[in-house]
Motif scaffolding. Sequence first.
Motif, mmCIF file in Angstrom:
data_model
loop_
_atom_site.group_PDB
_atom_site.id
_atom_site.type_symbol
_atom_site.label_atom_id
_atom_site.label_comp_id
_atom_site.label_asym_id
_atom_site.label_seq_id
_atom_site.Cartn_x
_atom_site.Cartn_y
_atom_site.Cartn_z
ATOM 1 N N ARG A 203 6.302 20.552 -16.274
ATOM 2 C CA ARG A 203 6.163 19.369 -17.120
ATOM 3 C C ARG A 203 5.238 19.690 -18.307
ATOM 4 O O ARG A 203 4.324 20.486 -18.184
ATOM 5 N N PRO A 204 5.518 19.125 -19.498
ATOM 6 C CA PRO A 204 6.481 18.044 -19.758
ATOM 7 C C PRO A 204 7.901 18.506 -20.053
ATOM 8 O O PRO A 204 8.777 17.686 -20.315
ATOM 9 N N LEU A 205 8.150 19.837 -20.009
ATOM 10 C CA LEU A 205 9.485 20.336 -20.353
ATOM 11 C C LEU A 205 10.561 19.753 -19.449
ATOM 12 O O LEU A 205 11.690 19.510 -19.881
ATOM 13 N N THR A 206 10.212 19.537 -18.177
ATOM 14 C CA THR A 206 11.208 19.064 -17.218
ATOM 15 C C THR A 206 11.271 17.543 -17.100
ATOM 16 O O THR A 206 11.995 17.022 -16.255
ATOM 17 N N ASP A 207 10.533 16.837 -17.940
ATOM 18 C CA ASP A 207 10.617 15.377 -17.914
ATOM 19 C C ASP A 207 11.981 14.885 -18.390
ATOM 20 O O ASP A 207 12.464 13.836 -17.952
ATOM 21 N N HIS A 208 12.592 15.661 -19.270
ATOM 22 C CA HIS A 208 13.874 15.248 -19.845
ATOM 23 C C HIS A 208 14.977 16.301 -19.667
ATOM 24 O O HIS A 208 16.137 16.035 -19.974
ATOM 25 N N THR A 209 14.603 17.477 -19.153
ATOM 26 C CA THR A 209 15.572 18.554 -18.961
ATOM 27 C C THR A 209 15.377 19.154 -17.575
ATOM 28 O O THR A 209 14.254 19.528 -17.230
ATOM 29 N N PRO A 210 16.425 19.269 -16.760
ATOM 30 C CA PRO A 210 16.255 19.919 -15.454
ATOM 31 C C PRO A 210 15.859 21.385 -15.642
ATOM 32 O O PRO A 210 16.323 22.046 -16.573
ATOM 33 N N LYS A 211 15.008 21.862 -14.777
ATOM 34 C CA LYS A 211 14.442 23.201 -14.919
ATOM 35 C C LYS A 211 15.491 24.300 -15.130
ATOM 36 O O LYS A 211 15.300 25.170 -15.985
ATOM 37 N N PRO A 212 16.613 24.301 -14.403
ATOM 38 C CA PRO A 212 17.596 25.373 -14.593
ATOM 39 C C PRO A 212 18.247 25.391 -15.971
ATOM 40 O O PRO A 212 18.865 26.388 -16.346
ATOM 41 N N LEU A 213 18.123 24.301 -16.724
ATOM 42 C CA LEU A 213 18.712 24.259 -18.067
ATOM 43 C C LEU A 213 17.710 24.622 -19.154
ATOM 44 O O LEU A 213 18.067 24.636 -20.342
ATOM 45 N N LEU A 214 16.471 24.915 -18.785
ATOM 46 C CA LEU A 214 15.509 25.368 -19.790
ATOM 47 C C LEU A 214 15.991 26.701 -20.361
ATOM 48 O O LEU A 214 16.441 27.584 -19.640
ATOM 49 N N VAL A 215 15.889 26.825 -21.666
ATOM 50 C CA VAL A 215 16.467 27.984 -22.362
ATOM 51 C C VAL A 215 15.459 29.130 -22.434
ATOM 52 O O VAL A 215 14.286 28.937 -22.762
ATOM 53 N N VAL A 216 15.940 30.327 -22.123
ATOM 54 C CA VAL A 216 15.140 31.542 -22.233
ATOM 55 C C VAL A 216 16.058 32.655 -22.738
ATOM 56 O O VAL A 216 17.171 32.821 -22.242
ATOM 57 N N GLY A 217 15.622 33.351 -23.770
ATOM 58 C CA GLY A 217 16.454 34.408 -24.326
ATOM 59 C C GLY A 217 17.765 33.900 -24.877
ATOM 60 O O GLY A 217 18.764 34.615 -24.889
#
Length: 223
Positions: free
Chosen positions: A15-29
């Motif tokens: 959090r707060p990244l996962t407040d509006h986006t499910p963790k597996p959809l967080l962008v990396v690379g």
Amino acid sequence: MRAMILAAGRGERMRPLTDHTPKPLLVVGGKPLIVWHIEQLARAGITELVINHAHLGVQIEEALGHGTQWGVSIQYSPEKVALETAGGIAYALHLLGSAPFLVINGDVYTDIDYASVQLTQDKLAHLVLVDNPVQHPEGDFCLHNGLVEAEGRHKLTFSGVGVYHPHLFESVTKGEPAKLAPLLRQAMQTGHVSGQHHHGVWHDIGTPERLLQLDIALKKQQA
């Protein structure tokens, strides 16, 4: 072999990244964490996938669809309340079938060759272990002569990647939360858990800082 990607966690530490986006959809690379797994599974020839979800799970289904763009087939196991690892797997067994299946934590990044992770006939689980990261120096389990043991002097960290036989989850009540570690420890007591030590890339994306560090490293590789 079928595979399950665990994607139901709330991601409190993110959090707060996962407040509006499910963790597996967080962008990396340049792509969502979970897409890295899907692409690796497809390259390994594992194309029948199950993904569980709870927190903001509709977003996961909308983003991934049926998996056709990656050459895989995705089925979903929605959970009204997150059932933890063993509970989530047990809840999805009707989608995974009666043969051993691969399970991957959706919040790790790794170059593990998924095709190399196999379960022998006399075992209930086969775990991939890695060197202990800075944030988890005490480790989880020991690897001795190909068997994983709960106690010992030189512990390694469980990577979140393993192959399991459905029988491992016989004691789990469907729809009830259940942790995986007690089931594994019980199976270890009778020598029914094998393992391998992965020496390659592995990252536990547990905090926004670690996500950013990995993102920077991957973009440097891609430059």
